[in-house]
Design a protein around this motif. Structure first.
Motif, PDB file in Angstrom:
ATOM      1  N   SER A  23       0.840  -1.160   0.170  1.00 57.30           N
ATOM      2  CA  SER A  23       0.041   0.098   0.003  1.00 57.30           C
ATOM      3  C   SER A  23       1.068   1.146   0.120  1.00 57.30           C
ATOM      4  O   SER A  23       2.345   1.418   0.256  1.00 57.30           O
ATOM      5  N   ARG A  24       0.193   2.328  -0.305  1.00 59.11           N
ATOM      6  CA  ARG A  24       0.921   3.561  -0.426  1.00 59.11           C
ATOM      7  C   ARG A  24       1.592   4.119   0.914  1.00 59.11           C
ATOM      8  O   ARG A  24       2.752   4.506   1.265  1.00 59.11           O
ATOM      9  N   ALA A  25       0.675   3.740   2.064  1.00 57.99           N
ATOM     10  CA  ALA A  25       1.047   4.166   3.520  1.00 57.99           C
ATOM     11  C   ALA A  25       2.155   3.175   3.742  1.00 57.99           C
ATOM     12  O   ALA A  25       3.127   3.700   4.673  1.00 57.99           O
ATOM     13  N   SER A  26       2.275   2.022   3.514  1.00 54.03           N
ATOM     14  CA  SER A  26       3.452   1.259   3.941  1.00 54.03           C
ATOM     15  C   SER A  26       4.602   1.685   3.167  1.00 54.03           C
ATOM     16  O   SER A  26       5.964   1.725   3.898  1.00 54.03           O
ATOM     17  N   LYS A  27       4.608   2.211   1.864  1.00 57.97           N
ATOM     18  CA  LYS A  27       5.588   2.698   1.249  1.00 57.97           C
ATOM     19  C   LYS A  27       6.351   4.057   1.826  1.00 57.97           C
ATOM     20  O   LYS A  27       7.490   4.162   1.969  1.00 57.97           O
ATOM     21  N   TYR A  28       5.309   4.770   2.507  1.00 59.14           N
ATOM     22  CA  TYR A  28       5.749   5.935   3.108  1.00 59.14           C
ATOM     23  C   TYR A  28       6.349   5.840   4.640  1.00 59.14           C
ATOM     24  O   TYR A  28       7.283   6.206   5.055  1.00 59.14           O
ATOM     25  N   LEU A  29       5.799   4.716   5.255  1.00 59.16           N
ATOM     26  CA  LEU A  29       6.270   4.468   6.613  1.00 59.16           C
ATOM     27  C   LEU A  29       7.635   3.637   6.251  1.00 59.16           C
ATOM     28  O   LEU A  29       8.499   3.903   7.104  1.00 59.16           O
ATOM     29  N   LEU A  30       8.081   2.955   5.453  1.00 61.74           N
ATOM     30  CA  LEU A  30       9.117   2.342   5.005  1.00 61.74           C
ATOM     31  C   LEU A  30      10.273   3.845   4.784  1.00 61.74           C
ATOM     32  O   LEU A  30      11.269   3.574   5.364  1.00 61.74           O
ATOM     33  N   TRP A  31       9.921   4.549   3.954  1.00 61.54           N
ATOM     34  CA  TRP A  31      10.808   5.790   3.582  1.00 61.54           C
ATOM     35  C   TRP A  31      11.106   6.341   4.746  1.00 61.54           C
ATOM     36  O   TRP A  31      12.054   6.902   5.036  1.00 61.54           O
ATOM     37  N   ALA A  32       9.914   6.829   5.682  1.00 60.54           N
ATOM     38  CA  ALA A  32      10.207   7.553   6.803  1.00 60.54           C
ATOM     39  C   ALA A  32      11.085   6.733   8.002  1.00 60.54           C
ATOM     40  O   ALA A  32      12.121   7.355   8.626  1.00 60.54           O
ATOM     41  N   GLY A  33      10.757   5.566   8.136  1.00 63.07           N
ATOM     42  CA  GLY A  33      11.554   4.793   8.903  1.00 63.07           C
ATOM     43  C   GLY A  33      13.314   4.730   8.420  1.00 63.07           C
ATOM     44  O   GLY A  33      14.011   4.793   9.281  1.00 63.07           O
ATOM     45  N   THR A  34      13.506   4.525   7.359  1.00 64.32           N
ATOM     46  CA  THR A  34      14.696   4.669   6.570  1.00 64.32           C
ATOM     47  C   THR A  34      15.543   5.974   6.755  1.00 64.32           C
ATOM     48  O   THR A  34      16.675   6.133   7.440  1.00 64.32           O
ATOM     49  N   GLY A  35      14.691   6.861   6.577  1.00 62.40           N
ATOM     50  CA  GLY A  35      15.238   8.321   6.709  1.00 62.40           C
ATOM     51  C   GLY A  35      15.603   8.526   8.219  1.00 62.40           C
ATOM     52  O   GLY A  35      16.572   9.409   8.422  1.00 62.40           O
ATOM     53  N   LEU A  36      14.570   8.248   9.120  1.00 64.29           N
ATOM     54  CA  LEU A  36      14.879   8.311  10.697  1.00 64.29           C
ATOM     55  C   LEU A  36      16.215   7.627  11.065  1.00 64.29           C
ATOM     56  O   LEU A  36      17.045   7.958  11.746  1.00 64.29           O
ATOM     57  N   PHE A  37      16.430   6.439  10.654  1.00 68.04           N
ATOM     58  CA  PHE A  37      17.401   5.521  10.903  1.00 68.04           C
ATOM     59  C   PHE A  37      18.769   5.987  10.475  1.00 68.04           C
ATOM     60  O   PHE A  37      19.719   6.386  11.223  1.00 68.04           O
ATOM     61  N   TRP A  38      18.798   6.679   9.020  1.00 64.96           N
ATOM     62  CA  TRP A  38      19.917   7.264   8.894  1.00 64.96           C
ATOM     63  C   TRP A  38      20.573   8.629   9.518  1.00 64.96           C
ATOM     64  O   TRP A  38      21.688   9.072   9.529  1.00 64.96           O
ATOM     65  N   SER A  39      19.439   9.360   9.718  1.00 63.23           N
ATOM     66  CA  SER A  39      19.619  10.662  10.563  1.00 63.23           C
ATOM     67  C   SER A  39      20.242  10.160  11.923  1.00 63.23           C
ATOM     68  O   SER A  39      21.119  11.031  12.230  1.00 63.23           O
ATOM     69  N   LEU A  40      19.568   9.100  12.583  1.00 66.72           N
ATOM     70  CA  LEU A  40      20.193   8.906  13.815  1.00 66.72           C
ATOM     71  C   LEU A  40      21.633   8.632  13.459  1.00 66.72           C
ATOM     72  O   LEU A  40      22.627   8.868  14.338  1.00 66.72           O
ATOM     73  N   VAL A  41      21.888   7.753  12.609  1.00 71.93           N
ATOM     74  CA  VAL A  41      23.373   7.330  12.405  1.00 71.93           C
ATOM     75  C   VAL A  41      24.096   8.469  12.135  1.00 71.93           C
ATOM     76  O   VAL A  41      25.402   8.785  12.755  1.00 71.93           O
TER      77      VAL A  41
END
Length: 71
Positions: A23-41
């Motif tokens: 779903s579109r929501a799942s793609k956005y959630l994956l994108w947001a989670g990946t962005g948050l992870f790399w921001s924290l790194v």
């Protein structure tokens, strides 16, 4: 009869028909989670450089560079 497929480590793969479209929501959630992870790194690496290697990121050096860039 359906032929079973396995990945290199012996795990059984799901048949191609079972995987539903994302779903579109799942793609956005994956994108947001990946962005948050790399921001924290990035924040952890930067904090490590600032707090544990004071000779590299000296605030007076940063102030001099900013002042030189402005003027």
């Amino acid at each position: 009869m359906e032929r079973l497929r396995y990945e290199p480590f012996g795990e059984r793969l799901a048949p191609e028909g079972e995987a539903g479209p994302r779903s579109r929501a799942s793609k956005y959630l994956l994108w947001a989670g990946t962005g948050l992870f790399w921001s924290l790194v990035g924040a952890i690496v930067l904090a490590r450089a600032v707090f544990f290697e004071p000779g590299i990121f000296d605030f007076s050096r940063v102030a001099t560079l900013v002042k030189a860039a402005i003027f």
